[in-house]
Structure formats: structure tokens, C-alpha cells
Design a protein around this motif. Structure first.
Motif: not given
Length: 140
Positions: A131-132, A135
Motif C-alpha cells: 500500500e505504501k 501511494r
């Protein structure tokens, strides 16, 4: 048809699906005592008693008993003492073995729970890392 009273190592190995080497090992451990025949006594001849002891030895191993425990149980079976003494020793040996297995099962369950927690933690870290990364703005 009657059961033969004497067996060769090859016959027993075939019947119980074990190697002749395993049978010789059980003999070395005092679990079997074949007669010796032929020149220099090289040919082993196993009795019905040996066949029964091999069968019980293999069953004991499947149940997780040590060879020492199996030998004790077999010797009790052969001893001329009363059946109450034999039965009590048999029950005591089984109870002790069951206690060991229950402790091992408890240890395994604890280890499985710890592994599940570590696996979940690792999956969470992987998900957070993905997820990091998703983004993060891409460099131009």
C-alpha cells in the motif's frame, strides 16, 4: 490351512513389509531370538514366537513406543508372572506414553499458534508495504 511354525528372514520381511536389515536390528536389540542353522549358524530361523514379537514390535513403533518400552512390554508378555502384574505394567507404560504424547501435542499446538501469529504479522507487513509503495509518487 495352518500357519507355518518357522520362518526365514525373507519371509518375515516380505510379510511385514520391512527390510531384513530392520529384522536383524530388532534381533540385535533383543526383541527377536531366531535359531541359527546351517554351516557356521549363518541361517536364521524364526519361530512363531519371533513372528508375534515382530508384529507387536512394529505395532508398538507405529504407536510411538520406544524400543526399550516395546522390549519391556514383550518381556512382560513372555514372563510367567500373573496376568494382573503384566496388565498393570502394560497400563502404566501406556499411560506414561500417553502423557508424553499429550505434552508434545500441547507443545505443537503452542508452536502452531505462534507460527500463525508470525504469519499474520508478516502478511500485514507485506500488505502495508504494498500500500505504501502504491501511494508513493513516481519519479519523473
Amino acid at each position: 490351512m495352518t500357519q507355518p511354525t518357522h520362518f526365514t528372514i525373507t519371509e518375515l520381511a516380505r510379510e511385514f513389509d520391512v527390510t531384513p536389515r530392520a529384522i536383524r536390528f530388532y534381533e540385535d536389540q533383543g526383541l527377536l531370538a531366531p535359531r541359527r542353522e546351517g554351516s557356521n549358524g549363518l541361517r536364521r530361523v524364526y519361530s512363531s514366537r519371533d513372528r508375534t514379537r515382530l508384529k507387536l514390535t512394529l505395532r508398538g513403533k507405529r504407536l510411538g513406543f520406544t524400543l526399550s518400552e516395546i522390549r519391556t512390554l514383550l518381556d512382560l508378555y513372555d514372563s510367567p508372572t500373573g496376568t494382573i502384574t503384566q496388565l498393570q505394567a502394560f497400563v502404566d507404560t501406556i499411560a506414561a506414553h500417553r502423557e508424553v504424547l499429550e505434552r508434545q501435542l500441547e507443545d505443537l499446538n503452542t508452536t502452531l499458534a505462534e507460527l500463525a501469529a508470525y504469519e499474520e504479522q508478516g502478511r500485514s507487513l507485506l500488505t502495508a508495504g504494498m500500500e505504501k509503495r502504491a501511494r508513493k509518487p513516481k519519479a519523473a
